[in-house]
Design an enzyme around this catalytic site. Structure first.
Site, PDB file in Angstrom:
ATOM      1  CG  ASP A  29      -2.076   0.953   1.090  1.00  0.00           C
ATOM      2  OD1 ASP A  29      -3.215   0.504   0.922  1.00  0.00           O
ATOM      3  OD2 ASP A  29      -1.828   2.183   1.157  1.00  0.00           O
ATOM      4  CG  ASN A  87     -12.456  -0.580   3.684  1.00  0.00           C
ATOM      5  OD1 ASN A  87     -12.867  -1.054   4.746  1.00  0.00           O
ATOM      6  ND2 ASN A  87     -11.262  -0.009   3.579  1.00  0.00           N
ATOM      7  N   GLY A  93     -15.491   3.165   3.601  1.00  0.00           N
ATOM      8  CA  GLY A  93     -14.164   3.720   3.351  1.00  0.00           C
ATOM      9  C   GLY A  93     -13.534   3.321   2.039  1.00  0.00           C
ATOM     10  CD  GLN A  94     -14.786  -0.065  -3.052  1.00  0.00           C
ATOM     11  OE1 GLN A  94     -15.896  -0.426  -2.657  1.00  0.00           O
ATOM     12  NE2 GLN A  94     -14.215  -0.527  -4.156  1.00  0.00           N
ATOM     13  CB  SER A  95     -10.721   5.682  -1.384  1.00  0.00           C
ATOM     14  OG  SER A  95      -9.571   4.906  -1.142  1.00  0.00           O
ATOM     15  CG  HIS A 100      -8.589  -2.625  -2.693  1.00  0.00           C
ATOM     16  ND1 HIS A 100      -9.496  -1.913  -3.449  1.00  0.00           N
ATOM     17  CD2 HIS A 100      -8.445  -1.958  -1.527  1.00  0.00           C
ATOM     18  CE1 HIS A 100      -9.893  -0.844  -2.765  1.00  0.00           C
ATOM     19  NE2 HIS A 100      -9.281  -0.857  -1.587  1.00  0.00           N
ATOM     20  CG  HIS A 102      -7.006  -2.898   2.863  1.00  0.00           C
ATOM     21  ND1 HIS A 102      -6.261  -1.737   2.742  1.00  0.00           N
ATOM     22  CD2 HIS A 102      -8.210  -2.629   2.297  1.00  0.00           C
ATOM     23  CE1 HIS A 102      -7.006  -0.808   2.132  1.00  0.00           C
ATOM     24  NE2 HIS A 102      -8.179  -1.319   1.854  1.00  0.00           N
TER      25      HIS A 102
HETATM   26  P1  5GP Z   1      -9.776   1.612   0.226  1.00  0.00           P
HETATM   27  O1  5GP Z   1      -9.878   2.927   0.969  1.00  0.00           O
HETATM   28  O2  5GP Z   1     -10.393   1.714  -1.152  1.00  0.00           O
HETATM   29  O3  5GP Z   1     -10.245   0.420   0.988  1.00  0.00           O
HETATM   30  O4  5GP Z   1      -8.235   1.358   0.033  1.00  0.00           O
HETATM   31  C1  5GP Z   1      -7.495   1.953  -0.985  1.00  0.00           C
HETATM   32  C2  5GP Z   1      -6.054   1.795  -0.605  1.00  0.00           C
HETATM   33  O5  5GP Z   1      -5.288   1.978  -1.762  1.00  0.00           O
HETATM   34  C3  5GP Z   1      -5.562   2.805   0.429  1.00  0.00           C
HETATM   35  O6  5GP Z   1      -5.010   2.124   1.535  1.00  0.00           O
HETATM   36  C4  5GP Z   1      -4.532   3.625  -0.335  1.00  0.00           C
HETATM   37  O7  5GP Z   1      -3.439   3.997   0.464  1.00  0.00           O
HETATM   38  C5  5GP Z   1      -4.124   2.683  -1.455  1.00  0.00           C
HETATM   39  N1  5GP Z   1      -3.719   3.315  -2.691  1.00  0.00           N
HETATM   40  C6  5GP Z   1      -4.393   4.288  -3.362  1.00  0.00           C
HETATM   41  N2  5GP Z   1      -3.752   4.592  -4.512  1.00  0.00           N
HETATM   42  C7  5GP Z   1      -2.662   3.777  -4.554  1.00  0.00           C
HETATM   43  C8  5GP Z   1      -1.611   3.625  -5.512  1.00  0.00           C
HETATM   44  O8  5GP Z   1      -1.544   4.287  -6.546  1.00  0.00           O
HETATM   45  N3  5GP Z   1      -0.657   2.694  -5.226  1.00  0.00           N
HETATM   46  C9  5GP Z   1      -0.709   1.934  -4.093  1.00  0.00           C
HETATM   47  N4  5GP Z   1       0.284   1.045  -3.912  1.00  0.00           N
HETATM   48  N5  5GP Z   1      -1.683   2.050  -3.180  1.00  0.00           N
HETATM   49  C10 5GP Z   1      -2.649   2.964  -3.410  1.00  0.00           C
END
Ligand code: 5GP
Ligand code: ZN
Length: 114
Positions: A29, A87, A93-95, A100, A102
């Site tokens: 991450d 998420n 909290g999905q962004s 994916h 974690h």
């Molecule tokens: P979410 O919030 O969707 O569950 O998790 C997204 C995750 O992706 C976050 O922990 C964020 O730090 C990670 N992330 C976002 N953009 C990138 C990227 O370009 N490269 C990597 N390695 N991680 C990313």
């Protein structure tokens, strides 16, 4: 999907992969929340976990869990313990809109999660 960052990373176009097979990729991450914070993704674009129904995609999600176990062992966090988080949608909290998992470990985890 052309404009998806995780499709690009999983395809090896950008970044560095920690694990790869024909269907699954894993990478560290960008903003780690624990000493070990690896993201494990299907190479196939799936937007969110709630889009997964019974069939090949469900098997693929199970395969990702097995890959998570393998990476946890390789990173030395199996015995102490680790957490696998997905998420789903903004409220959780999905962004990034490519499913994916974690894999988090290397420190004591709190419960309930925030
Ligand atoms: P979410 O919030 O969707 O569950 O998790 C997204 C995750 O992706 C976050 O922990 C964020 O730090 C990670 N992330 C976002 N953009 C990138 C990227 O370009 N490269 C990597 N390695 N991680 C990313
Ligand atoms: Zn994607």
């Amino acid at each position: 999907m052309d404009d998806c960052i995780f499709c690009k990373i999983a395809a090896g176009t950008i970044g560095t992969l920690a694990y790869e097979d024909d269907e699954v990729a894993a990478f560290d991450d960008l903003n780690p929340q624990a000493p070990v914070h690896v993201l494990i993704v299907p190479k196939k674009h799936i937007t969110r976990i709630s889009d997964v129904t019974d069939g090949p995609d469900a098997c693929l999600m199970g395969k990702i869990l097995v890959v998570a176990n393998r990476i946890a062992a390789e990173r030395g966090i199996s015995a102490d313990g680790y957490r696998i988080v997905i998420n789903c949608n903004e409220g959780a909290g999905q962004s990034v809109w490519h499913v994916h998992f974690h894999l988090l470990g290397g420190r004591q985890m709190g419960w309930p999660p925030g």
